[in-house]
Scaffold this active site. Structure first.
Site, PDB file in Angstrom:
ATOM      1  N   ASP A  44       0.836  -1.204   0.000  1.00  0.00           N
ATOM      2  CA  ASP A  44       0.000   0.000   0.000  1.00  0.00           C
ATOM      3  C   ASP A  44       0.871   1.255   0.000  1.00  0.00           C
ATOM      4  OD1 ASP A  44      -2.030  -1.759   0.128  1.00  0.00           O
ATOM      5  OD2 ASP A  44      -2.790  -1.136   2.104  1.00  0.00           O
ATOM      6  N   ALA A  45       1.986   1.186   0.735  1.00  0.00           N
ATOM      7  CA  ALA A  45       2.853   2.364   0.860  1.00  0.00           C
ATOM      8  C   ALA A  45       3.439   2.744  -0.500  1.00  0.00           C
ATOM      9  CB  ALA A  45       3.972   2.087   1.857  1.00  0.00           C
ATOM     10  N   ASP A  48       0.690   4.270  -2.544  1.00  0.00           N
ATOM     11  CA  ASP A  48       0.420   5.647  -2.110  1.00  0.00           C
ATOM     12  C   ASP A  48       1.457   6.614  -2.679  1.00  0.00           C
ATOM     13  OD1 ASP A  48      -1.722   4.721  -0.759  1.00  0.00           O
ATOM     14  OD2 ASP A  48      -0.792   4.778   1.236  1.00  0.00           O
ATOM     15  N   SER A  93     -35.496  -6.783 -16.331  1.00  0.00           N
ATOM     16  CA  SER A  93     -35.431  -7.464 -15.037  1.00  0.00           C
ATOM     17  C   SER A  93     -35.589  -8.963 -15.279  1.00  0.00           C
ATOM     18  CB  SER A  93     -36.482  -6.916 -14.082  1.00  0.00           C
ATOM     19  OG  SER A  93     -37.727  -7.052 -14.665  1.00  0.00           O
ATOM     20  N   LEU A  94     -35.613  -9.714 -14.207  1.00  0.00           N
ATOM     21  CA  LEU A  94     -35.607 -11.169 -14.349  1.00  0.00           C
ATOM     22  C   LEU A  94     -36.891 -11.781 -13.817  1.00  0.00           C
ATOM     23  CD1 LEU A  94     -32.010 -11.800 -12.961  1.00  0.00           C
ATOM     24  CD2 LEU A  94     -32.737 -12.170 -15.320  1.00  0.00           C
ATOM     25  N   GLU A 125     -24.853 -17.954 -12.602  1.00  0.00           N
ATOM     26  CA  GLU A 125     -24.140 -16.897 -11.872  1.00  0.00           C
ATOM     27  C   GLU A 125     -24.805 -16.626 -10.538  1.00  0.00           C
ATOM     28  OE1 GLU A 125     -24.762 -13.413 -14.233  1.00  0.00           O
ATOM     29  OE2 GLU A 125     -23.830 -14.290 -16.002  1.00  0.00           O
ATOM     30  N   LYS A 127     -26.725 -14.370  -8.006  1.00  0.00           N
ATOM     31  CA  LYS A 127     -27.557 -13.173  -8.115  1.00  0.00           C
ATOM     32  C   LYS A 127     -27.207 -12.288  -6.934  1.00  0.00           C
ATOM     33  CE  LYS A 127     -32.223 -11.553  -8.994  1.00  0.00           C
ATOM     34  NZ  LYS A 127     -32.260 -10.430  -8.085  1.00  0.00           N
ATOM     35  N   ASP A 129     -27.273  -9.255  -4.405  1.00  0.00           N
ATOM     36  CA  ASP A 129     -28.346  -8.420  -3.874  1.00  0.00           C
ATOM     37  C   ASP A 129     -27.862  -6.984  -3.712  1.00  0.00           C
ATOM     38  OD1 ASP A 129     -30.830  -7.860  -3.025  1.00  0.00           O
ATOM     39  OD2 ASP A 129     -30.644  -8.797  -1.057  1.00  0.00           O
ATOM     40  N   ARG A 148     -30.581   1.790 -12.913  1.00  0.00           N
ATOM     41  CA  ARG A 148     -31.489   1.151 -13.848  1.00  0.00           C
ATOM     42  C   ARG A 148     -32.722   2.018 -14.086  1.00  0.00           C
ATOM     43  NH1 ARG A 148     -35.740  -2.382 -12.928  1.00  0.00           N
ATOM     44  NH2 ARG A 148     -36.250  -3.583 -14.757  1.00  0.00           N
ATOM     45  N   GLU A 188     -23.836  -5.137 -10.936  1.00  0.00           N
ATOM     46  CA  GLU A 188     -24.543  -4.907  -9.683  1.00  0.00           C
ATOM     47  C   GLU A 188     -23.582  -4.267  -8.692  1.00  0.00           C
ATOM     48  OE1 GLU A 188     -27.676  -5.749  -9.778  1.00  0.00           O
ATOM     49  OE2 GLU A 188     -28.395  -6.176  -7.754  1.00  0.00           O
ATOM     50  N   TYR A 240     -22.092  -8.209 -14.958  1.00  0.00           N
ATOM     51  CA  TYR A 240     -22.729  -9.441 -15.423  1.00  0.00           C
ATOM     52  C   TYR A 240     -23.261  -9.359 -16.849  1.00  0.00           C
ATOM     53  CZ  TYR A 240     -26.788  -6.899 -13.587  1.00  0.00           C
ATOM     54  OH  TYR A 240     -27.728  -5.954 -13.318  1.00  0.00           O
ATOM     55  N   LYS A 304     -28.736 -18.128 -17.406  1.00  0.00           N
ATOM     56  CA  LYS A 304     -28.966 -17.436 -18.682  1.00  0.00           C
ATOM     57  C   LYS A 304     -28.589 -18.388 -19.808  1.00  0.00           C
ATOM     58  CE  LYS A 304     -27.510 -13.138 -16.487  1.00  0.00           C
ATOM     59  NZ  LYS A 304     -26.426 -12.154 -16.286  1.00  0.00           N
ATOM     60  N   LYS A 328     -34.398 -18.200  -6.952  1.00  0.00           N
ATOM     61  CA  LYS A 328     -34.217 -17.606  -5.632  1.00  0.00           C
ATOM     62  C   LYS A 328     -33.838 -18.663  -4.597  1.00  0.00           C
ATOM     63  CE  LYS A 328     -35.184 -13.275  -6.271  1.00  0.00           C
ATOM     64  NZ  LYS A 328     -36.031 -12.515  -5.467  1.00  0.00           N
ATOM     65  N   CYS A 422     -53.997   2.489  23.163  1.00  0.00           N
ATOM     66  CA  CYS A 422     -52.799   2.679  22.346  1.00  0.00           C
ATOM     67  C   CYS A 422     -51.583   2.905  23.247  1.00  0.00           C
ATOM     68  CB  CYS A 422     -52.994   3.880  21.430  1.00  0.00           C
ATOM     69  SG  CYS A 422     -51.475   4.399  20.607  1.00  0.00           S
ATOM     70  N   CYS A 425     -50.441   6.737  22.958  1.00  0.00           N
ATOM     71  CA  CYS A 425     -51.212   7.907  23.384  1.00  0.00           C
ATOM     72  C   CYS A 425     -52.363   7.561  24.313  1.00  0.00           C
ATOM     73  CB  CYS A 425     -51.745   8.650  22.157  1.00  0.00           C
ATOM     74  SG  CYS A 425     -53.080   7.782  21.323  1.00  0.00           S
ATOM     75  N   CYS A 438     -55.313   2.509  16.475  1.00  0.00           N
ATOM     76  CA  CYS A 438     -55.440   3.514  17.523  1.00  0.00           C
ATOM     77  C   CYS A 438     -56.437   4.539  17.015  1.00  0.00           C
ATOM     78  CB  CYS A 438     -54.079   4.163  17.755  1.00  0.00           C
ATOM     79  SG  CYS A 438     -54.203   5.759  18.554  1.00  0.00           S
ATOM     80  N   CYS A 444     -52.145  11.249  18.519  1.00  0.00           N
ATOM     81  CA  CYS A 444     -51.199  10.173  18.787  1.00  0.00           C
ATOM     82  C   CYS A 444     -49.822  10.529  18.215  1.00  0.00           C
ATOM     83  CB  CYS A 444     -51.712   8.881  18.160  1.00  0.00           C
ATOM     84  SG  CYS A 444     -50.601   7.500  18.418  1.00  0.00           S
TER      85      CYS A 444
HETATM   86  S1  IVH Z   1     -29.001 -10.085 -15.470  1.00  0.00           S
HETATM   87  C1  IVH Z   1     -31.646  -9.524 -18.638  1.00  0.00           C
HETATM   88  N1  IVH Z   1     -27.360 -11.095 -13.695  1.00  0.00           N
HETATM   89  O1  IVH Z   1     -31.219  -8.696 -10.573  1.00  0.00           O
HETATM   90  C2  IVH Z   1     -31.230  -9.751 -17.310  1.00  0.00           C
HETATM   91  N2  IVH Z   1     -28.967  -9.529 -12.966  1.00  0.00           N
HETATM   92  O2  IVH Z   1     -34.090  -9.093 -10.990  1.00  0.00           O
HETATM   93  C3  IVH Z   1     -30.860  -8.541 -16.577  1.00  0.00           C
HETATM   94  N3  IVH Z   1     -28.857  -9.008 -10.593  1.00  0.00           N
HETATM   95  O3  IVH Z   1     -31.882  -5.712 -12.270  1.00  0.00           O
HETATM   96  C4  IVH Z   1     -30.155  -8.784 -15.342  1.00  0.00           C
HETATM   97  N4  IVH Z   1     -27.161 -10.315 -10.114  1.00  0.00           N
HETATM   98  O4  IVH Z   1     -30.032  -5.748 -10.504  1.00  0.00           O
HETATM   99  C5  IVH Z   1     -28.385 -10.272 -13.915  1.00  0.00           C
HETATM  100  N5  IVH Z   1     -25.838 -12.047 -12.241  1.00  0.00           N
HETATM  101  C6  IVH Z   1     -26.848 -11.221 -12.464  1.00  0.00           C
HETATM  102  C7  IVH Z   1     -27.417 -10.451 -11.427  1.00  0.00           C
HETATM  103  C8  IVH Z   1     -28.492  -9.622 -11.729  1.00  0.00           C
HETATM  104  C9  IVH Z   1     -28.029  -9.440  -9.634  1.00  0.00           C
HETATM  105  C10 IVH Z   1     -29.976  -8.060 -10.389  1.00  0.00           C
HETATM  106  C11 IVH Z   1     -30.006  -6.893 -11.329  1.00  0.00           C
HETATM  107  C12 IVH Z   1     -31.303  -6.960 -12.053  1.00  0.00           C
HETATM  108  C13 IVH Z   1     -32.122  -7.779 -11.114  1.00  0.00           C
HETATM  109  C14 IVH Z   1     -33.231  -8.478 -11.863  1.00  0.00           C
END
Ligand code: IVH
Length: 678
Positions: A44-45, A48, A93-94, A125, A127, A129, A148, A188, A240, A304, A328, A422, A425, A438, A444
């Protein structure tokens, strides 16, 4: 290794320019090794020292500073707001699968669509959060970054994203190839669990509210108007996918990710190619097993279809592609003991039983409280104080008590009963369907902010300038303790507060003054009685004529008014039975708040109440009621003394008999139509 650097003061501009360029390349590479590959080769030094040297040269030759210089990660000063950035290709989205069966069904659909019996190659992959972002690079230089948003356009958070060390400001040049002219990288942003804990520890010290989970903390950090705040949060990214890419071609998703790695983007190391849905589900199980030790939050696996050609054939269904699925994880559960059951009062006055738990760690988060939703849920699950219970935490959601382990009962457990008053109050508690409320709406403290915001809102008392932010300020500073206090606010009180000046204070006081004479409808609506929206407030105002009559009305009186059901009637009588509310009403009157005469709607049926029974030939029941109201009349739903005309259609029902008994005036549909035409 110590380097012999020439004194900055002695550098010519040409020398400086060459050195700046090589220093940047060097720093970028070490940055990449440290933040992306996680395998630094210098201390690190030493790192820097490279940065300090670059800063020193740039300070001497400001003309050499470019936006992609590693010294430019943290811009100075906050901005006023975020601009918008349109995504060239929508950010989708998925679709979610919660069970293996749903994933198998997804695979079947893919095969059916592609008319193939062959196993599909998937990219599997984690997912992550966090929050989806798009990073745009022009000729290898980071240009813009956005959230997004609604998928079509997001917020311009470029300045904040520049502070994320694993996002390269300049792409690495891939071997034997040129950098694409444009490439949009998607990924993400997340906060590692340790980082989240650290941020919360700092916030706790400062007395600031804590982030409930890493995702909220990451979102809060990205939405900072001052990038210096974002820079202090250890945000990270996993990329991703790619949006538009000009000058590079890919044939599979995995290939795209390999390329992203080559140009310096951080890609999750757990990405795998799997063949067939069973292999994908095995990946999902493996990932779930690893989840605890990863240091960041996952909420599932994403699979995918790997071939981009097949992805294109499968296409997109509304907002999510047919070629991808989020599998999930089951919410994480642990067992612990219920030490007590407390009651929380929400902004709307709803009472929620909350289990106070023996602290337990669920997926990296220590849980001390879990919601029990309402009394019916407590009864259904039979949760008692002292019970051993299963608690669950699903992502963002508030932890919940799922079930009781009854075998462990000793007999000393105590059932929970909702208090009659309540806890905030002391007002009476009333139950509407499953929820206890309440009834101390106007007094309240738990509901204060919401009550005042509603009271002052445009369609209620319409106090211009008393929006949510000001309400919060006035309540927090103790200036307003109930809605009547609004009318006691003085100019000097306001001037003592932050952000108030002579002019703005005068403006607010003027609009407060102006609001003192609302129509009765507005005043009734402003009180925020549960079940009394604008329409109902209008009906009550029309039928009862003044506030005193409403306050005195019995449940039966109210039930005689068209549109009012037993729940609302009870809610109204409970509201006015509550002495706290009556006190506030009295105070309002003392401060000169008085409703004015409402202009009666111009109409042929002014002030007349109609009741319909039987099937009408020309109108539906709803239409007939609307016609009555449009002509200034009132449509009742039950026979009562207040009804002026009973309109009978074919096969009149029991209302007809009752109306006859009461001696009400009965007319035919034709006569009713004549009255409308008159
Ligand atoms: S692909 C066409 N890959 O999940 C697909 N999304 O529910 C577009 N996310 O908005 C997303 N890990 O924020 C993809 N490995 C991954 C992900 C991922 C997290 C999130 C992303 C997306 C949401 C969809």
């Amino acid at each position: 290794m110590e380097r012999a650097w020439k004194d900055v003061k002695k550098l010519t501009r040409t020398e400086a320019s060459a050195e700046v360029s090589s220093l940047r390349d060097e720093i970028n590479l070490h940055n990449y090794r440290y933040y992306v590959l996680d395998s630094p080769v210098i201390s690190d030094a030493v790192f820097d020292r490279l940065m300090l040297r670059l800063e020193a040269i740039e300070a001497r030759f400001p003309g050499l500073v470019t936006p992609d210089s590693p010294t430019q990660r943290v811009g100075a000063g906050p901005s006023k707001e975020f601009g918008a950035i349109k995504h060239t290709l929508p950010m989708l989205s998925l679709n979610n699968a919660f069970t293996g069966e749903e994933a198998v069904e997804f695979d079947r659909r893919v095969k059916r669509f592609l008319k193939t019996a062959d196993e599909i190659d998937y990219a599997a992959e984690p997912k992550i959060d966090g929050l989806a972002v798009e990073l745009v690079y022009f000729n290898g230089v980071f240009a813009t970054g956005s959230t997004r948003g609604d998928g079509t356009a997001g917020e311009d958070i470029t300045r904040n994203l520049k502070t994320v060390k694993s996002i390269p400001l300049k792409l690495l040049k891939p071997e034997k190839a040129r950098l694409p002219r444009v490439i949009e990288v998607r990924g993400e942003i997340y906060l590692p669990i340790e980082g989240w804990k650290r941020v919360n520890a700092e916030r706790e010290k400062k007395g600031e509210p804590l982030f409930a989970n890493p995702r909220n903390a990451a979102a809060g950090s990205l939405r900072q108007l001052d990038p210096r705040v974002t820079a202090a949060r250890p945000l990270d990214i996993f990329c991703y996918g790619a949006g538009r890419a000009e000058g590079v071609e890919f044939t599979t998703h995995i290939e795209t990710l390999e390329y992203l790695k080559k140009i310096g983007m951080r890609v999750n190391p757990l990405v795998e190619k799997v063949r067939g849905i069973e292999a994908a589900l095995a990946y999902h199980r493996r990932l779930e097993g690893m989840r605890k030790g990863l240091g960041y939050e996952l909420d599932g696996a994403v699979i995918k279809v790997n071939s981009l050609g097949l992805q294109e054939r499968l296409g997109v269904l509304t907002r999510s592609p047919r070629w991808a699925l989020a599998c999930k994880f089951a919410p994480r559960q642990e067992t612990t003991v219920v030490k007590a059951i407390e009651v929380g009062v929400g902004r709307t006055g709803a009472l929620t039983p909350v289990a106070v738990l023996e602290p337990v760690e669920v997926g990296g988060v220590t849980i001390t409280h879990a919601t029990l939703h309402n009394q019916d849920e407590v009864d259904r699950k039979d949760v008692r104080i002292g019970d051993t219970v299963v608690v669950e935490r699903a992502g963002d959601v508030i932890p919940e008590v799922k079930s009781v382990i009854k075998d462990t009962r000793t007999g000393g457990e105590r059932p929970f009963v909702m208090p009659g008053k309540c806890p905030e109050c002391g007002a009476t508690v009333e139950k509407t369907r499953a929820i206890h409320f309440c009834t101390g709406g106007l007094a309240c403290p738990a509901q204060l902010m919401e009550t005042i915001r509603h009271f002052a809102s445009k369609r209620a008392m319409d106090i211009e300038g008393l929006g949510t932010k000001h309400v919060e300020q006035l309540v927090k500073d103790g200036l307003i303790k109930d809605v009547a206090d609004i009318y006691r606010v003085k100019k000097d009180d306001l001037l003592k507060l932050e952000r108030w000046a002579e002019k703005s204070a005068e403006n607010l006081l003027a609009s407060i003054e102006k609001s003192k004479t609302p129509t009765l409808t507005r005043l009734i609506y402003a009180l925020g009685i549960r079940g009394v929206g604008e329409h109902m407030a209008g009906v009550l105002a029309k039928r009862l004529g003044n506030l005193g009559a409403l306050m005195k009305a019995s449940k039966d009186d109210l039930l005689g008014v068209h549109d009012i059901g037993p729940e609302t009637a009870l809610s109204i009588t409970d509201f006015f039975a509550e002495s706290h509310n009556r006190d506030v009403m009295e105070k309002l009157e003392k401060h000169g708040v008085m409703s004015v005469e409402e202009k009666p709607p111009e109409g042929k049926l002014n002030g007349k109440t109609f009741l319909f029974t039987g099937t009408l030939k020309t109108f539906s029941r709803e239409e007939a009621k609307r016609l009555v109201e449009a002509a200034g009349g009132v449509a009742a739903s039950a026979a009562g003394k207040n009804v002026d005309y009973v309109v009978t259609g074919e096969e009149p029902g029991s209302k007809y008999g009752k109306a006859k008994k009461l001696g009400l005036k009965i007319i035919s549909e034709e006569e009713f139509k004549k009255m409308l035409r008159a």
